[in-house]
Write an enzyme that holds these catalytic residues in place. Structure first.
Site, PDB file in Angstrom:
ATOM      1  CG  ASP A 172     -65.449 -22.995 -14.377  1.00 31.87           C
ATOM      2  OD1 ASP A 172     -65.745 -23.947 -13.636  1.00 31.87           O
ATOM      3  OD2 ASP A 172     -66.285 -22.207 -14.838  1.00 31.87           O
ATOM      4  CG  HIS A 202     -69.386 -16.870 -13.639  1.00 33.63           C
ATOM      5  ND1 HIS A 202     -70.747 -16.889 -13.417  1.00 33.63           N
ATOM      6  CD2 HIS A 202     -68.924 -18.109 -13.313  1.00 33.63           C
ATOM      7  CE1 HIS A 202     -71.099 -18.081 -12.961  1.00 33.63           C
ATOM      8  NE2 HIS A 202     -70.016 -18.839 -12.889  1.00 33.63           N
TER       9      HIS A 202
END
Length: 427
Positions: A363, A306
Protein backbone atom coordinates in the site's frame (compact mmCIF):
# COMPACT_ATOMS: atom_id res chain seq x y z
CA UNK A 1 -6.54 -43.29 8.49
CA UNK A 2 -8.01 -39.81 8.74
CA UNK A 3 -6.66 -37.67 11.58
CA UNK A 4 -9.18 -36.59 14.19
CA UNK A 5 -9.44 -33.69 16.62
CA UNK A 6 -11.30 -34.21 19.88
CA UNK A 7 -13.43 -31.67 21.72
CA UNK A 8 -14.38 -32.55 25.29
CA UNK A 9 -17.21 -30.78 27.10
CA UNK A 10 -18.99 -31.83 30.31
CA UNK A 11 -17.55 -35.32 30.18
CA UNK A 12 -18.49 -35.99 26.57
CA UNK A 13 -15.97 -36.30 23.78
CA UNK A 14 -16.65 -35.45 20.15
CA UNK A 15 -14.32 -36.28 17.29
CA UNK A 16 -14.04 -34.19 14.14
CA UNK A 17 -11.98 -34.89 11.02
CA UNK A 18 -8.81 -32.93 10.32
CA UNK A 19 -8.40 -31.69 6.75
CA UNK A 20 -4.97 -31.08 5.22
CA UNK A 21 -4.41 -28.75 2.26
CA UNK A 22 -1.81 -29.27 -0.47
CA UNK A 23 0.58 -26.91 1.37
CA UNK A 24 0.10 -28.89 4.63
CA UNK A 25 -2.33 -26.37 6.13
CA UNK A 26 -4.50 -28.05 8.76
CA UNK A 27 -8.16 -27.41 9.54
CA UNK A 28 -10.69 -29.03 11.82
CA UNK A 29 -13.87 -29.82 9.88
CA UNK A 30 -16.62 -28.68 12.27
CA UNK A 31 -19.64 -28.62 9.94
CA UNK A 32 -21.30 -31.26 12.17
CA UNK A 33 -20.45 -29.43 15.42
CA UNK A 34 -23.82 -27.80 16.09
CA UNK A 35 -26.02 -30.80 15.19
CA UNK A 36 -23.92 -33.06 17.40
CA UNK A 37 -23.18 -30.79 20.36
CA UNK A 38 -25.64 -27.89 20.23
CA UNK A 39 -22.64 -25.54 20.26
CA UNK A 40 -21.05 -23.24 17.71
CA UNK A 41 -17.61 -21.64 17.55
CA UNK A 42 -17.13 -17.93 18.20
CA UNK A 43 -14.47 -16.27 16.03
CA UNK A 44 -14.94 -12.49 15.58
CA UNK A 45 -13.40 -11.42 12.30
CA UNK A 46 -13.13 -15.11 11.22
CA UNK A 47 -9.36 -15.02 11.76
CA UNK A 48 -9.30 -18.72 12.63
CA UNK A 49 -12.18 -19.88 10.47
CA UNK A 50 -11.91 -21.32 6.97
CA UNK A 51 -15.02 -20.55 4.94
CA UNK A 52 -14.08 -22.73 1.98
CA UNK A 53 -11.51 -24.90 0.29
CA UNK A 54 -9.95 -23.01 -2.61
CA UNK A 55 -7.42 -23.84 -5.33
CA UNK A 56 -6.74 -20.23 -6.35
CA UNK A 57 -4.23 -18.52 -4.05
CA UNK A 58 -1.79 -19.71 -1.41
CA UNK A 59 -0.53 -17.25 1.18
CA UNK A 60 1.91 -17.86 4.03
CA UNK A 61 2.25 -14.68 6.05
CA UNK A 62 4.99 -15.99 8.34
CA UNK A 63 7.28 -16.89 5.42
CA UNK A 64 6.24 -14.03 3.12
CA UNK A 65 4.92 -16.35 0.37
CA UNK A 66 2.22 -15.47 -2.16
CA UNK A 67 1.36 -17.80 -5.06
CA UNK A 68 -1.38 -17.75 -7.69
CA UNK A 69 -2.36 -21.28 -8.77
CA UNK A 70 1.06 -22.49 -7.62
CA UNK A 71 3.10 -19.79 -9.38
CA UNK A 72 5.25 -17.51 -7.20
CA UNK A 73 4.16 -13.87 -7.33
CA UNK A 74 7.77 -12.84 -7.97
CA UNK A 75 7.93 -14.91 -11.17
CA UNK A 76 4.52 -13.81 -12.42
CA UNK A 77 5.30 -10.13 -11.86
CA UNK A 78 8.56 -10.50 -13.79
CA UNK A 79 7.49 -12.73 -16.68
CA UNK A 80 3.71 -12.44 -17.18
CA UNK A 81 1.36 -9.60 -18.00
CA UNK A 82 -1.88 -8.79 -16.20
CA UNK A 83 -4.17 -10.44 -18.73
CA UNK A 84 -2.17 -13.69 -18.53
CA UNK A 85 -2.45 -13.60 -14.75
CA UNK A 86 -6.19 -12.89 -14.96
CA UNK A 87 -6.63 -15.95 -17.20
CA UNK A 88 -4.53 -18.05 -14.83
CA UNK A 89 -6.51 -17.05 -11.75
CA UNK A 90 -9.91 -17.52 -13.37
CA UNK A 91 -9.37 -20.67 -15.44
CA UNK A 92 -6.59 -22.37 -13.49
CA UNK A 93 -3.78 -22.51 -16.05
CA UNK A 94 -1.64 -20.01 -17.92
CA UNK A 95 -2.98 -19.48 -21.45
CA UNK A 96 -1.08 -20.62 -24.50
CA UNK A 97 -0.45 -18.17 -27.34
CA UNK A 98 -3.75 -18.85 -29.13
CA UNK A 99 -5.83 -18.80 -25.92
CA UNK A 100 -4.33 -15.47 -24.86
CA UNK A 101 -4.83 -13.99 -28.32
CA UNK A 102 -8.48 -15.09 -28.42
CA UNK A 103 -9.06 -13.92 -24.84
CA UNK A 104 -7.73 -10.44 -25.63
CA UNK A 105 -9.66 -10.28 -28.92
CA UNK A 106 -12.92 -11.29 -27.23
CA UNK A 107 -12.39 -8.68 -24.51
CA UNK A 108 -11.82 -5.97 -27.12
CA UNK A 109 -15.04 -6.98 -28.90
CA UNK A 110 -17.04 -6.58 -25.68
CA UNK A 111 -15.47 -3.33 -24.46
CA UNK A 112 -18.36 -1.05 -25.42
CA UNK A 113 -20.72 0.35 -22.79
CA UNK A 114 -24.41 1.07 -23.45
CA UNK A 115 -24.78 4.81 -24.04
CA UNK A 116 -27.54 4.99 -21.42
CA UNK A 117 -24.91 4.24 -18.78
CA UNK A 118 -23.71 7.79 -19.32
CA UNK A 119 -27.02 9.04 -17.94
CA UNK A 120 -26.34 7.15 -14.72
CA UNK A 121 -22.85 8.62 -14.54
CA UNK A 122 -24.26 12.12 -15.18
CA UNK A 123 -26.41 11.73 -12.07
CA UNK A 124 -23.35 11.80 -9.81
CA UNK A 125 -21.81 15.12 -8.78
CA UNK A 126 -18.07 15.56 -9.28
CA UNK A 127 -17.72 15.45 -5.50
CA UNK A 128 -18.99 11.85 -5.32
CA UNK A 129 -16.39 9.40 -4.09
CA UNK A 130 -15.10 7.37 -7.06
CA UNK A 131 -15.65 4.06 -5.23
CA UNK A 132 -19.33 4.86 -4.79
CA UNK A 133 -19.56 5.71 -8.48
CA UNK A 134 -17.74 2.53 -9.55
CA UNK A 135 -19.85 0.30 -7.33
CA UNK A 136 -23.06 1.82 -8.68
CA UNK A 137 -21.97 1.58 -12.32
CA UNK A 138 -20.90 -2.04 -11.88
CA UNK A 139 -24.24 -2.93 -10.33
CA UNK A 140 -26.03 -1.03 -13.11
CA UNK A 141 -24.42 -3.28 -15.72
CA UNK A 142 -26.93 -5.95 -14.74
CA UNK A 143 -29.73 -3.78 -16.15
CA UNK A 144 -28.10 -3.97 -19.58
CA UNK A 145 -27.19 -7.65 -19.21
CA UNK A 146 -30.33 -8.97 -17.46
CA UNK A 147 -30.08 -12.69 -18.23
CA UNK A 148 -28.58 -14.80 -15.45
CA UNK A 149 -25.51 -16.87 -16.21
CA UNK A 150 -25.98 -20.60 -16.53
CA UNK A 151 -22.97 -21.67 -14.51
CA UNK A 152 -23.11 -25.20 -15.92
CA UNK A 153 -22.51 -23.79 -19.40
CA UNK A 154 -18.81 -23.26 -20.03
CA UNK A 155 -19.64 -20.94 -22.93
CA UNK A 156 -22.01 -18.70 -20.96
CA UNK A 157 -19.60 -18.52 -18.05
CA UNK A 158 -16.74 -17.59 -20.38
CA UNK A 159 -18.65 -14.75 -22.03
CA UNK A 160 -19.88 -13.34 -18.72
CA UNK A 161 -16.24 -13.20 -17.57
CA UNK A 162 -15.09 -11.64 -20.84
CA UNK A 163 -17.80 -8.96 -20.67
CA UNK A 164 -16.89 -7.77 -17.18
CA UNK A 165 -13.15 -7.81 -17.93
CA UNK A 166 -13.93 -5.74 -21.03
CA UNK A 167 -16.32 -3.23 -19.50
CA UNK A 168 -14.78 -2.71 -16.06
CA UNK A 169 -11.73 -0.75 -17.31
CA UNK A 170 -14.11 1.58 -19.16
CA UNK A 171 -16.04 2.19 -15.93
CA UNK A 172 -12.77 2.84 -14.07
CA UNK A 173 -11.66 5.33 -16.74
CA UNK A 174 -15.05 7.04 -16.86
CA UNK A 175 -15.02 7.40 -13.07
CA UNK A 176 -11.70 9.26 -13.25
CA UNK A 177 -12.69 11.37 -16.27
CA UNK A 178 -15.97 12.36 -14.59
CA UNK A 179 -14.00 13.54 -11.56
CA UNK A 180 -11.59 15.53 -13.74
CA UNK A 181 -14.29 16.96 -16.00
CA UNK A 182 -12.86 15.26 -19.08
CA UNK A 183 -14.93 13.87 -21.97
CA UNK A 184 -15.59 10.14 -21.72
CA UNK A 185 -13.21 8.09 -23.80
CA UNK A 186 -13.25 4.62 -25.28
CA UNK A 187 -10.10 2.65 -25.73
CA UNK A 188 -7.97 1.73 -28.68
CA UNK A 189 -8.12 -1.89 -29.77
CA UNK A 190 -4.61 -1.71 -31.16
CA UNK A 191 -3.22 -1.43 -27.62
CA UNK A 192 -2.56 -4.02 -24.94
CA UNK A 193 -5.00 -4.39 -22.06
CA UNK A 194 -3.11 -2.31 -19.46
CA UNK A 195 -1.86 0.27 -21.94
CA UNK A 196 -5.45 0.74 -23.08
CA UNK A 197 -6.57 1.33 -19.49
CA UNK A 198 -3.90 4.01 -19.15
CA UNK A 199 -4.96 5.67 -22.41
CA UNK A 200 -8.66 5.69 -21.49
CA UNK A 201 -7.84 7.31 -18.16
CA UNK A 202 -5.34 9.95 -19.22
CA UNK A 203 -5.77 10.88 -22.89
CA UNK A 204 -6.53 14.60 -23.09
CA UNK A 205 -8.78 16.19 -25.71
CA UNK A 206 -6.88 17.48 -28.74
CA UNK A 207 -3.71 15.73 -27.59
CA UNK A 208 -2.20 12.60 -29.10
CA UNK A 209 -1.79 9.80 -26.57
CA UNK A 210 1.83 9.12 -25.66
CA UNK A 211 2.67 5.80 -24.06
CA UNK A 212 5.43 5.42 -21.47
CA UNK A 213 6.96 1.94 -21.21
CA UNK A 214 8.16 2.42 -17.61
CA UNK A 215 4.74 3.65 -16.47
CA UNK A 216 2.83 0.87 -18.26
CA UNK A 217 5.12 -1.81 -16.83
CA UNK A 218 4.73 -0.39 -13.31
CA UNK A 219 0.95 -0.26 -13.69
CA UNK A 220 0.93 -3.82 -15.04
CA UNK A 221 2.92 -5.04 -12.03
CA UNK A 222 0.65 -3.19 -9.60
CA UNK A 223 -2.45 -4.82 -11.08
CA UNK A 224 -0.79 -8.26 -10.94
CA UNK A 225 0.22 -7.79 -7.30
CA UNK A 226 -3.33 -6.81 -6.36
CA UNK A 227 -5.04 -9.51 -8.45
CA UNK A 228 -5.85 -11.83 -5.54
CA UNK A 229 -5.01 -12.25 -1.88
CA UNK A 230 -6.88 -15.28 -0.60
CA UNK A 231 -10.06 -14.90 1.51
CA UNK A 232 -9.81 -11.22 2.42
CA UNK A 233 -12.78 -9.00 3.28
CA UNK A 234 -13.84 -8.10 -0.27
CA UNK A 235 -13.23 -11.55 -1.75
CA UNK A 236 -15.21 -13.16 1.05
CA UNK A 237 -17.96 -10.63 0.38
CA UNK A 238 -18.05 -11.61 -3.31
CA UNK A 239 -18.26 -15.29 -2.38
CA UNK A 240 -20.95 -14.89 0.26
CA UNK A 241 -23.01 -12.62 -2.02
CA UNK A 242 -22.69 -15.10 -4.87
CA UNK A 243 -23.59 -17.98 -2.55
CA UNK A 244 -27.20 -16.73 -2.67
CA UNK A 245 -26.89 -17.28 -6.46
CA UNK A 246 -26.67 -13.54 -7.00
CA UNK A 247 -25.19 -12.75 -10.41
CA UNK A 248 -21.56 -12.01 -11.17
CA UNK A 249 -21.94 -8.25 -11.71
CA UNK A 250 -23.87 -7.59 -8.50
CA UNK A 251 -21.52 -9.84 -6.51
CA UNK A 252 -18.59 -7.80 -7.82
CA UNK A 253 -20.39 -4.60 -6.85
CA UNK A 254 -20.66 -5.92 -3.29
CA UNK A 255 -16.92 -6.66 -3.34
CA UNK A 256 -16.18 -3.10 -4.46
CA UNK A 257 -18.17 -1.74 -1.53
CA UNK A 258 -16.24 -3.96 0.90
CA UNK A 259 -12.94 -2.87 -0.64
CA UNK A 260 -13.84 0.79 -0.08
CA UNK A 261 -13.06 0.73 3.64
CA UNK A 262 -9.82 2.28 4.94
CA UNK A 263 -8.84 -0.98 6.69
CA UNK A 264 -8.89 -2.81 3.35
CA UNK A 265 -8.54 -1.23 -0.09
CA UNK A 266 -8.49 2.30 1.26
CA UNK A 267 -5.14 1.71 2.95
CA UNK A 268 -3.10 3.24 0.11
CA UNK A 269 -5.34 6.31 0.20
CA UNK A 270 -4.70 6.54 3.95
CA UNK A 271 -0.94 6.46 3.26
CA UNK A 272 -1.11 9.53 1.02
CA UNK A 273 -3.41 11.36 3.44
CA UNK A 274 -0.82 10.71 6.17
CA UNK A 275 1.99 12.00 3.97
CA UNK A 276 0.00 15.13 3.15
CA UNK A 277 -0.64 15.72 6.85
CA UNK A 278 3.09 15.37 7.63
CA UNK A 279 3.91 17.80 4.81
CA UNK A 280 1.44 20.39 6.16
CA UNK A 281 3.02 20.01 9.60
CA UNK A 282 6.48 20.89 8.35
CA UNK A 283 7.61 17.60 6.82
CA UNK A 284 9.84 16.49 9.71
CA UNK A 285 9.97 12.72 9.11
CA UNK A 286 12.24 12.04 12.09
CA UNK A 287 9.70 13.60 14.46
CA UNK A 288 6.91 11.48 13.01
CA UNK A 289 8.98 8.32 13.24
CA UNK A 290 9.50 9.12 16.92
CA UNK A 291 5.74 9.65 17.30
CA UNK A 292 5.12 6.26 15.68
CA UNK A 293 7.37 4.61 18.30
CA UNK A 294 5.67 6.40 21.21
CA UNK A 295 2.96 4.11 22.61
CA UNK A 296 1.22 7.09 24.18
CA UNK A 297 1.00 9.00 20.90
CA UNK A 298 -2.20 8.40 18.85
CA UNK A 299 -0.32 8.82 15.54
CA UNK A 300 -0.33 5.72 13.35
CA UNK A 301 2.24 5.14 10.66
CA UNK A 302 0.22 3.98 7.65
CA UNK A 303 1.69 1.67 5.02
CA UNK A 304 4.14 -0.16 7.29
CA UNK A 305 3.73 -3.76 8.41
CA UNK A 306 0.83 -5.98 7.39
CA UNK A 307 -1.90 -7.91 9.22
CA UNK A 308 -1.13 -11.10 7.29
CA UNK A 309 2.58 -10.86 6.51
CA UNK A 310 4.75 -11.18 9.62
CA UNK A 311 7.84 -10.57 7.52
CA UNK A 312 8.44 -8.40 4.45
CA UNK A 313 5.39 -8.17 2.18
CA UNK A 314 6.60 -10.05 -0.96
CA UNK A 315 4.60 -7.68 -3.15
CA UNK A 316 6.38 -4.67 -1.62
CA UNK A 317 9.79 -6.00 -2.68
CA UNK A 318 8.60 -6.13 -6.28
CA UNK A 319 6.80 -2.81 -6.42
CA UNK A 320 9.56 -0.87 -4.59
CA UNK A 321 11.76 -1.36 -7.65
CA UNK A 322 8.97 -0.22 -9.96
CA UNK A 323 8.31 2.84 -7.78
CA UNK A 324 11.97 3.83 -7.95
CA UNK A 325 11.94 3.42 -11.74
CA UNK A 326 8.78 5.52 -12.17
CA UNK A 327 10.06 8.35 -9.98
CA UNK A 328 13.39 8.32 -11.77
CA UNK A 329 11.84 8.21 -15.24
CA UNK A 330 9.26 10.94 -14.62
CA UNK A 331 11.68 13.15 -12.68
CA UNK A 332 8.90 14.43 -10.45
CA UNK A 333 9.67 17.14 -7.90
CA UNK A 334 7.05 16.54 -5.24
CA UNK A 335 7.57 17.22 -1.50
CA UNK A 336 5.02 14.53 -0.64
CA UNK A 337 7.05 11.90 -2.46
CA UNK A 338 10.23 13.20 -0.82
CA UNK A 339 8.61 12.65 2.57
CA UNK A 340 7.61 9.13 1.53
CA UNK A 341 11.18 8.30 0.53
CA UNK A 342 12.43 9.78 3.81
CA UNK A 343 10.06 7.61 5.88
CA UNK A 344 11.01 4.55 3.86
CA UNK A 345 14.75 5.11 4.42
CA UNK A 346 14.38 5.65 8.14
CA UNK A 347 12.08 2.65 8.63
CA UNK A 348 14.47 0.32 6.80
CA UNK A 349 17.39 1.52 8.93
CA UNK A 350 15.74 2.11 12.31
CA UNK A 351 16.28 -0.88 14.63
CA UNK A 352 12.85 -0.40 16.24
CA UNK A 353 11.10 -1.02 12.91
CA UNK A 354 13.55 -3.69 11.75
CA UNK A 355 13.13 -5.72 14.96
CA UNK A 356 9.34 -5.56 14.65
CA UNK A 357 9.43 -6.24 10.90
CA UNK A 358 7.47 -3.04 10.24
CA UNK A 359 8.62 -2.73 6.65
CA UNK A 360 6.91 -0.63 3.97
CA UNK A 361 4.09 -2.69 2.45
CA UNK A 362 2.46 -2.76 -0.98
CA UNK A 363 0.00 0.00 0.00
CA UNK A 364 2.89 2.33 0.75
CA UNK A 365 4.55 1.88 -2.63
CA UNK A 366 1.34 1.71 -4.67
CA UNK A 367 0.29 5.06 -3.21
CA UNK A 368 3.62 6.56 -4.25
CA UNK A 369 3.24 5.28 -7.83
CA UNK A 370 -0.36 6.42 -8.20
CA UNK A 371 0.59 9.86 -6.90
CA UNK A 372 3.45 10.05 -9.40
CA UNK A 373 1.10 9.10 -12.25
CA UNK A 374 -1.26 11.93 -11.38
CA UNK A 375 -4.08 9.72 -10.07
CA UNK A 376 -6.16 11.54 -7.41
CA UNK A 377 -5.92 10.11 -3.92
CA UNK A 378 -9.56 9.05 -3.76
CA UNK A 379 -9.08 7.08 -7.00
CA UNK A 380 -6.42 4.83 -5.45
CA UNK A 381 -8.95 2.26 -4.25
CA UNK A 382 -10.58 2.24 -7.68
CA UNK A 383 -7.20 1.17 -9.10
CA UNK A 384 -7.03 -1.52 -6.41
CA UNK A 385 -10.45 -2.76 -7.57
CA UNK A 386 -9.20 -2.87 -11.16
CA UNK A 387 -6.38 -5.15 -10.06
CA UNK A 388 -8.51 -7.32 -7.76
CA UNK A 389 -11.16 -7.96 -10.43
CA UNK A 390 -9.69 -11.30 -11.68
CA UNK A 391 -9.42 -12.64 -8.14
CA UNK A 392 -13.03 -11.78 -7.38
CA UNK A 393 -14.17 -13.39 -10.63
CA UNK A 394 -12.09 -16.51 -9.95
CA UNK A 395 -13.53 -16.91 -6.46
CA UNK A 396 -17.12 -16.32 -7.64
CA UNK A 397 -16.65 -18.88 -10.42
CA UNK A 398 -15.05 -21.44 -8.10
CA UNK A 399 -17.79 -21.03 -5.52
CA UNK A 400 -20.60 -21.42 -8.07
CA UNK A 401 -19.03 -24.38 -9.88
CA UNK A 402 -18.66 -26.18 -6.56
CA UNK A 403 -22.26 -25.30 -5.70
CA UNK A 404 -21.22 -24.16 -2.23
CA UNK A 405 -24.06 -23.64 0.26
CA UNK A 406 -25.41 -20.18 0.98
CA UNK A 407 -23.29 -18.32 3.53
CA UNK A 408 -25.08 -18.04 6.87
CA UNK A 409 -22.82 -17.33 9.90
CA UNK A 410 -24.16 -18.02 13.38
CA UNK A 411 -24.00 -15.74 16.42
CA UNK A 412 -23.95 -15.89 20.20
CA UNK A 413 -26.92 -13.83 21.38
CA UNK A 414 -26.13 -11.47 24.31
CA UNK A 415 -29.31 -9.36 24.35
CA UNK A 416 -32.31 -9.23 26.69
CA UNK A 417 -34.26 -12.32 27.72
CA UNK A 418 -38.00 -12.62 27.05
CA UNK A 419 -39.87 -9.45 28.07
CA UNK A 420 -43.54 -8.49 28.13
CA UNK A 421 -44.72 -5.63 25.92
CA UNK A 422 -45.65 -2.46 27.82
CA UNK A 423 -48.14 -0.06 26.17
CA UNK A 424 -46.68 3.32 25.28
CA UNK A 425 -48.67 5.20 27.95
CA UNK A 426 -47.25 3.02 30.73
CA UNK A 427 -43.55 3.14 29.81
Amino acid sequence: MTDKATIEYKGKKYEFPVVMGTEDELAIDIKSLRPRTGMITLDPGYKNTGSCESAITFLDGEKGILRYRGYAIEELAEKADFLEVAYLLIFGELPNTEQLKSFHRDIKDESHIDEEMKKILDGFPKSAHPMGVLSSLTSALIAFNPSSVNVTSEKEMYWAIVRILAKFPVLVAWTLRKKKGLPLDYGDDTLGYVENIHKMMFKKPNHAYESNKVVIEALDKLLILHADHEQNCSTSTVRITGSSHAGLFVSLSAGISALWGPLHGGANQAVLEMLEAIEKDGGDTKRYMAKAKDKNDPFRLMGFGHRVYKNFDPRAKIIKKAADQVLDDLGIDDPILDIAKGLEKEALEDQYFVDRKLYPNVDFYSGIIYRALGIPTDMFTVMFAMGRLPGWIANWREMRLRNEPIGRPRQVYIGENLRSFVPVGKR
